[in-house]
Design a protein around this motif. Structure first.
Motif, PDB file in Angstrom:
ATOM      1  N   GLY A 137       0.896  -1.261   0.077  1.00  0.00           N
ATOM      2  CA  GLY A 137      -0.038   0.187   0.285  1.00  0.00           C
ATOM      3  C   GLY A 137       0.664   1.328   0.111  1.00  0.00           C
ATOM      4  O   GLY A 137       2.083   1.165  -0.459  1.00  0.00           O
ATOM      5  N   SER A 138       0.157   2.304   0.521  1.00  0.00           N
ATOM      6  CA  SER A 138       1.011   3.621   0.582  1.00  0.00           C
ATOM      7  C   SER A 138       1.927   3.767   1.777  1.00  0.00           C
ATOM      8  O   SER A 138       1.480   3.674   2.636  1.00  0.00           O
ATOM      9  N   ILE A 139       3.192   3.918   1.336  1.00  0.00           N
ATOM     10  CA  ILE A 139       4.351   4.360   2.314  1.00  0.00           C
ATOM     11  C   ILE A 139       4.982   5.447   2.064  1.00  0.00           C
ATOM     12  O   ILE A 139       5.258   5.935   0.974  1.00  0.00           O
ATOM     13  N   PRO A 140       5.446   6.144   2.995  1.00  0.00           N
ATOM     14  CA  PRO A 140       6.407   7.356   2.673  1.00  0.00           C
ATOM     15  C   PRO A 140       7.563   7.004   1.740  1.00  0.00           C
ATOM     16  O   PRO A 140       8.299   6.071   2.182  1.00  0.00           O
ATOM     17  N   LYS A 141       8.068   8.058   0.859  1.00  0.00           N
ATOM     18  CA  LYS A 141       8.913   7.418  -0.093  1.00  0.00           C
ATOM     19  C   LYS A 141      10.443   7.300   0.810  1.00  0.00           C
ATOM     20  O   LYS A 141      11.089   6.572   0.515  1.00  0.00           O
ATOM     21  N   ALA A 142      10.397   8.274   1.945  1.00  0.00           N
ATOM     22  CA  ALA A 142      11.763   8.100   2.413  1.00  0.00           C
ATOM     23  C   ALA A 142      11.782   6.914   3.353  1.00  0.00           C
ATOM     24  O   ALA A 142      13.089   6.137   3.204  1.00  0.00           O
ATOM     25  N   THR A 143      10.673   6.416   3.787  1.00  0.00           N
ATOM     26  CA  THR A 143      10.769   5.206   4.654  1.00  0.00           C
ATOM     27  C   THR A 143      11.031   3.998   3.650  1.00  0.00           C
ATOM     28  O   THR A 143      11.696   3.021   3.687  1.00  0.00           O
ATOM     29  N   ALA A 144      10.654   3.937   2.178  1.00  0.00           N
ATOM     30  CA  ALA A 144      10.637   2.971   1.491  1.00  0.00           C
ATOM     31  C   ALA A 144      12.047   2.833   1.077  1.00  0.00           C
ATOM     32  O   ALA A 144      12.788   1.825   0.948  1.00  0.00           O
ATOM     33  N   LEU A 145      12.617   4.045   0.818  1.00  0.00           N
ATOM     34  CA  LEU A 145      14.327   4.118   0.702  1.00  0.00           C
ATOM     35  C   LEU A 145      14.945   3.586   1.491  1.00  0.00           C
ATOM     36  O   LEU A 145      16.041   2.759   1.368  1.00  0.00           O
ATOM     37  N   LEU A 146      14.763   4.027   2.961  1.00  0.00           N
ATOM     38  CA  LEU A 146      15.481   3.336   4.023  1.00  0.00           C
ATOM     39  C   LEU A 146      15.207   1.837   4.045  1.00  0.00           C
ATOM     40  O   LEU A 146      16.408   1.158   4.391  1.00  0.00           O
ATOM     41  N   LEU A 147      14.065   1.350   3.865  1.00  0.00           N
ATOM     42  CA  LEU A 147      13.936  -0.139   3.866  1.00  0.00           C
ATOM     43  C   LEU A 147      14.732  -0.858   2.869  1.00  0.00           C
ATOM     44  O   LEU A 147      15.545  -1.679   2.839  1.00  0.00           O
ATOM     45  N   LEU A 148      14.885  -0.225   1.487  1.00  0.00           N
ATOM     46  CA  LEU A 148      15.479  -0.749   0.620  1.00  0.00           C
ATOM     47  C   LEU A 148      16.905  -0.893   0.768  1.00  0.00           C
ATOM     48  O   LEU A 148      17.856  -1.915   0.795  1.00  0.00           O
ATOM     49  N   VAL A 149      17.529   0.232   1.517  1.00  0.00           N
ATOM     50  CA  VAL A 149      18.986   0.282   1.903  1.00  0.00           C
ATOM     51  C   VAL A 149      19.331  -0.398   2.870  1.00  0.00           C
ATOM     52  O   VAL A 149      20.468  -1.346   2.991  1.00  0.00           O
ATOM     53  N   LEU A 150      18.584  -0.812   3.813  1.00  0.00           N
ATOM     54  CA  LEU A 150      18.748  -1.722   4.949  1.00  0.00           C
ATOM     55  C   LEU A 150      18.995  -3.008   4.522  1.00  0.00           C
ATOM     56  O   LEU A 150      19.791  -4.041   4.820  1.00  0.00           O
ATOM     57  N   LEU A 151      17.982  -3.688   3.470  1.00  0.00           N
ATOM     58  CA  LEU A 151      18.215  -4.563   3.118  1.00  0.00           C
ATOM     59  C   LEU A 151      19.426  -4.742   2.302  1.00  0.00           C
ATOM     60  O   LEU A 151      20.146  -5.950   2.359  1.00  0.00           O
ATOM     61  N   VAL A 152      19.910  -3.833   1.465  1.00  0.00           N
ATOM     62  CA  VAL A 152      21.348  -3.867   0.724  1.00  0.00           C
ATOM     63  C   VAL A 152      22.254  -4.200   1.692  1.00  0.00           C
ATOM     64  O   VAL A 152      23.367  -4.900   1.671  1.00  0.00           O
ATOM     65  N   VAL A 153      22.196  -3.306   2.911  1.00  0.00           N
ATOM     66  CA  VAL A 153      23.287  -3.271   3.850  1.00  0.00           C
ATOM     67  C   VAL A 153      23.339  -4.620   4.416  1.00  0.00           C
ATOM     68  O   VAL A 153      24.491  -5.279   4.637  1.00  0.00           O
ATOM     69  N   ILE A 154      22.211  -5.202   4.963  1.00  0.00           N
ATOM     70  CA  ILE A 154      22.211  -6.348   5.516  1.00  0.00           C
ATOM     71  C   ILE A 154      22.768  -7.705   4.473  1.00  0.00           C
ATOM     72  O   ILE A 154      23.725  -8.531   4.783  1.00  0.00           O
ATOM     73  N   PHE A 155      22.355  -7.515   3.223  1.00  0.00           N
ATOM     74  CA  PHE A 155      22.841  -8.461   2.377  1.00  0.00           C
ATOM     75  C   PHE A 155      24.299  -8.475   2.116  1.00  0.00           C
ATOM     76  O   PHE A 155      24.911  -9.674   2.258  1.00  0.00           O
ATOM     77  N   PHE A 156      24.905  -7.394   2.099  1.00  0.00           N
ATOM     78  CA  PHE A 156      26.385  -7.303   1.980  1.00  0.00           C
ATOM     79  C   PHE A 156      27.059  -7.766   3.062  1.00  0.00           C
ATOM     80  O   PHE A 156      28.202  -8.404   2.895  1.00  0.00           O
ATOM     81  N   ILE A 157      26.409  -7.305   4.498  1.00  0.00           N
ATOM     82  CA  ILE A 157      27.189  -7.634   5.615  1.00  0.00           C
ATOM     83  C   ILE A 157      27.264  -9.272   5.596  1.00  0.00           C
ATOM     84  O   ILE A 157      28.272  -9.932   5.981  1.00  0.00           O
ATOM     85  N   VAL A 158      26.097 -10.023   5.336  1.00  0.00           N
ATOM     86  CA  VAL A 158      26.041 -11.245   5.469  1.00  0.00           C
ATOM     87  C   VAL A 158      26.893 -12.010   4.480  1.00  0.00           C
ATOM     88  O   VAL A 158      27.510 -12.942   4.603  1.00  0.00           O
ATOM     89  N   ALA A 159      26.739 -11.602   3.025  1.00  0.00           N
ATOM     90  CA  ALA A 159      27.428 -12.306   2.083  1.00  0.00           C
ATOM     91  C   ALA A 159      28.877 -12.185   2.285  1.00  0.00           C
ATOM     92  O   ALA A 159      29.455 -13.205   1.800  1.00  0.00           O
ATOM     93  N   PHE A 160      29.302 -11.162   2.816  1.00  0.00           N
ATOM     94  CA  PHE A 160      30.829 -11.136   2.671  1.00  0.00           C
ATOM     95  C   PHE A 160      31.120 -11.020   4.384  1.00  0.00           C
ATOM     96  O   PHE A 160      32.273 -10.241   4.469  1.00  0.00           O
ATOM     97  N   TYR A 161      30.810 -11.562   5.058  1.00  0.00           N
ATOM     98  CA  TYR A 161      30.797 -11.432   6.463  1.00  0.00           C
ATOM     99  C   TYR A 161      32.187 -11.682   7.065  1.00  0.00           C
ATOM    100  O   TYR A 161      33.000 -10.979   7.775  1.00  0.00           O
ATOM    101  N   LYS A 162      32.821 -12.840   6.394  1.00  0.00           N
ATOM    102  CA  LYS A 162      34.122 -13.056   6.877  1.00  0.00           C
ATOM    103  C   LYS A 162      35.259 -12.264   6.160  1.00  0.00           C
ATOM    104  O   LYS A 162      36.134 -11.971   6.770  1.00  0.00           O
ATOM    105  N   GLU A 163      34.882 -11.686   5.021  1.00  0.00           N
ATOM    106  CA  GLU A 163      35.539 -10.808   4.445  1.00  0.00           C
ATOM    107  C   GLU A 163      35.664  -9.543   5.134  1.00  0.00           C
ATOM    108  O   GLU A 163      37.021  -8.905   5.271  1.00  0.00           O
TER     109      GLU A 163
END
Lengths: 295, 254
Positions: A137-163
C-alpha cells in the motif's frame, strides 16, 4: 498507520542501518570518514538533482554513491602524496561540501533542497510524501528508500561477513590471502554513502554521524564478539530512535536532535555500566584481578 | 640439486618517497630457514611486503617456484608484525586462527566444522588450545604471537614469511616458535624470518641475509655470518659490546 508511527518506523530504520554500518566504521577506524561522507553526499544529491531536475530516491542514491567514492578516492590519493590522512580528509570533505552548498544556493535554490534541511533533516514531513507499493500500500518515500537500503546493507554484511572481518582486523593478511582489500574498502564506502543518503531526509548530514558512530561505539564496550556487537549496535540504534521520538514529543523539540541526544545517553550509560570496560566495574573490580589484566 | 623456491631479481621499492630497497637480488632454496637481518629502517619488512605484493615495487621481479605471486599465493603463509593489528578487535583466538583459512574457504561460505578443527589443531601445536575462546586482548604478547604462528600453521603453506615473530616474546614462546620452525624445516618447508637479535642467528637459522637497503651478504650462516659482514651492514649504527668471538651487538634497532 498514524503519522507518529511512520516517524518512529522511519527513525528506527535509520538507527538500524546506521548501527550496522557503524560497527565496521569503528572497527576499521574510519569513524571520521563517516563525518566526511555525510557532508559530501550533499554534493552528490545536488548534482543528481541538476541532472534529473527532480528529487527522487534512486537518483539521489547514485549521486551519493558517486560523492562517497569520490571522497574516499581523493582522500586516498592525497594521503599517498604525503598529506597526512586526517588532514586529507579535512581538506577533501570541506571542499566538496562547499561546492555542494554553493550549487544549492546558486543553481538549484528555491526547490525542496536547502542547506538547513540538508544539515538537520526534517523527519516530521516524511509521512507527507508517499508512494504506492503493491501489496503493502501507500508508504512514505523516505521510508521505502530506507527499507531498500537496509536490505542492501544486510545483504552485503551477510554475504561478505568473513571478508569484512578479516579486512577490518588484518588487512595485510587478507591481501596476502588474495582477498581484494581495496575493493572492499570502496564497497564499504559505497555502503556508508547509501546509508547516509537514505538517512539524509530524516536526520540530516550532521546527526547521521551520531547515528553511525555512537551506537556502535557503545556496543563495542559491551561485547567481545563481532556478531553480538552488530546486533547490539543495531538495537541501540533503534532504541535511540524510539527514546529520541519520546523525548522530542515530551519537550516539543527537534526529533533528529533528540535521537542524537538519545545515542549519547546510551553511550554514557554504557560507559558507566559496561561489564568489561565500564567505569563502575573498574572501580569495584578486585585489585588483584585488575593487576592481572594489566600485566 | 635443491630447487629455488624464491627468485628475487633487481627488486627496488620506496617508502614515502625514500628509496628503501635498491637492486635487491637473491635466491632461496627449498627447505631452508633464512634470517633477514639489518638495522632499523633497513627495509626488512618492506622487502617481505614487496615480495608479497602488499607494497608497490619500483623495478624488478619476484617469482615463487618460477611463477608470479598470484599463482603461488595459496602455498605462501604470512605472519605480519604483532603490532600491525588491533588486539582490541572483538574476536577470540580460535577465530583469528581460522582467518588463515579464509583464502581457501572461498566466497559466500562460512568456515565449516572441519575448518574450525584445523584451526584448533594449529592452536594445539602452539600449546594454546586452552586459550581458544579467550578474547584476544586478554592474551599476553607471547600468546598473541603464538596465535599468529598458529594461524600461519593452519594455512598449511609451503613457504612462510614471518615479520619479527620473536620480538618482545617471553622465553618459552621463543622456544615454542623455534621448535615449530625446525619442524617446518624438517618437513621440507621454507621459512624467511625478519630477525632482530643477532646473538641467536647462528643457533636458529641455517641461512642469513644481510640487508640495509641493498643486500650486503647472503648465504649459509656458517660462511657469511662474520664480524665483517655485520659491521658493513650495520655501519655506524651499532656498538660492539662483545667479548672474544661472541657477536654481541647493540644496534639502535629494538
Amino acid at each position: 498507520m498514524s503519522y507518529s508511527m511512520w516517524i518512529i518506523l522511519t527513525a528506527s530504520l535509520v538507527g538500524l542501518s546506521c548501527g550496522l554500518i557503524g560497527v565496521f566504521l569503528i572497527l576499521r577506524k574510519q569513524a571520521m570518514m563517516a563525518d566526511g561522507i555525510s557532508h559530501t553526499v550533499l554534493l552528490g544529491i545536488v548534482l543528481a538533482y541538476m541532472v534529473t531536475q527532480e528529487v527522487s530516491g534512486p537518483a539521489m542514491l547514485i549521486g551519493g554513491i558517486f560523492a562517497g567514492i569520490l571522497t574516499a578516492f581523493l582522500v586516498q590519493t592525497l594521503s599517498s602524496l604525503k598529506v597526512r590522512h586526517d588532514a586529507s580528509l579535512g581538506i577533501v570533505f570541506t571542499s566538496l561540501f562547499a561546492i555542494g552548498v554553493i550549487l544549492i544556493s546558486t543553481s538549484v535554490g528555491n526547490v525542496h533542497l536547502d542547506v538547513k534541511h540538508a544539515l538537520m533533516g526534517e523527519i516530521t514531513f516524511i509521512p507527507f510524501t508517499t508512494m504506492d507499493i503493491p501489496l503493502i500500500g501507500s508508504i512514505p518515500k523516505a521510508t521505502a528508500l530506507l527499507l531498500l537500503v537496509l536490505l542492501v546493507v544486510i545483504f552485503f554484511i551477510v554475504a561478505f561477513y568473513k571478508e569484512w572481518k578479516i579486512t577490518s582486523f588484518d588487512a595485510a593478511l587478507a591481501a596476502s590471502l588474495g582477498i581484494p582489500v581495496i575493493f572492499f574498502h570502496y564497497l564499504f564506502m559505497t555502503l556508508v554513502s547509501v546509508t547516509t543518503v537514505a538517512s539524509f531526509d530524516a536526520v540530516g548530514a550532521i546527526l547521521v554521524v551520531a547515528m553511525l558512530i555512537t551506537p556502535a561505539a557503545a556496543a563495542y564496550l559491551w561485547t567481545d564478539k563481532l556478531i553480538v556487537m552488530l546486533f547490539l549496535s543495531g538495537g541501540f540504534g533503534v532504541l535511540s530512535a524510539i527514546i529520541g521520538y519520546w523525548i522530542a514529543t515530551w519537550l516539543d523539540t527537534s526529533i533528529s536532535g533528540s535521537m542524537a541526544l538519545a545515542t549519547g545517553c546510551i553511550f554514557f550509560v554504557t560507559f558507566l555500566l559496561s561489564p568489561k570496560h565500564g567505569l563502575i566495574s573498574r572501580l569495584v573490580r578486585p585489585a588483584e584481578l585488575r593487576e592481572e589484566q594489566e600485566a | 640439486m635443491v630447487s629455488s623456491v624464491i627468485n628475487v631479481d633487481d627488486l627496488s621499492a620506496s617508502y614515502q618517497k625514500n628509496k628503501v630497497l635498491n637492486d635487491v637480488s637473491f635466491e632461496v632454496k627449498e627447505g631452508t630457514i633464512t634470517a633477514i637481518v639489518g638495522p632499523n629502517g633497513a627495509g626488512k619488512s618492506t622487502l617481505i611486503k614487496t615480495m608479497l605484493g602488499l607494497h608497490p615495487k619500483l623495478t624488478g621481479n619476484v617469482s615463487f617456484w618460477d611463477s608470479p605471486f598470484k599463482t603461488a599465493k595459496k602455498k605462501i603463509g604470512y605472519v605480519p608484525q604483532r603490532g600491525s593489528v588491533d588486539w582490541d578487535f572483538p574476536t577470540d583466538a580460535l577465530d583469528v586462527v581460522t582467518m588463515g583459512l579464509y583464502g581457501k574457504i572461498g566466497w559466500f561460505r562460512i568456515p565449516s566444522k572441519k575448518d574450525k578443527e584445523k584451526a584448533m589443531n594449529a592452536l594445539k601445536k602452539m600449546g594454546m588450545e586452552s586459550y581458544a575462546h579467550r578474547q584476544i586482548s586478554q592474551l599476553s604478547g607471547g600468546q598473541q604471537q603464538r596465535v599468529f604462528l598458529a594461524r600461519a600453521l593452519a594455512q598449511d603453506a609451503e613457504l612462510y614469511f614471518m615479520d619479527e615473530p620473536l620480538a618482545g616474546v617471553d622465553a618459552s614462546t621463543e622456544k615454542a616458535i623455534m621448535t615449530i620452525l625446525k619442524e617446518l624445516k624438517s618437513n621440507g618447508k621454507t621459512v624467511l624470518v625478519v630477525h632482530h637479535d643477532l646473538q641467536t642467528v647462528p643457533e636458529y637459522f641455517d641461512h642469513v641475509l644481510f640487508l640495509n637497503k641493498k643486500v650486503y651478504a647472503h648465504g649459509e650462516t656458517e660462511e657469511v655470518f662474520t664480524k665483517d659482514n655485520i659491521a658493513t651492514t650495520y655501519g655506524g649504527d651499532m656498538q660492539w659490546v662483545g667479548k672474544g668471538d661472541q657477536y654481541v651487538i647493540q644496534s639502535t634497532s629494538h
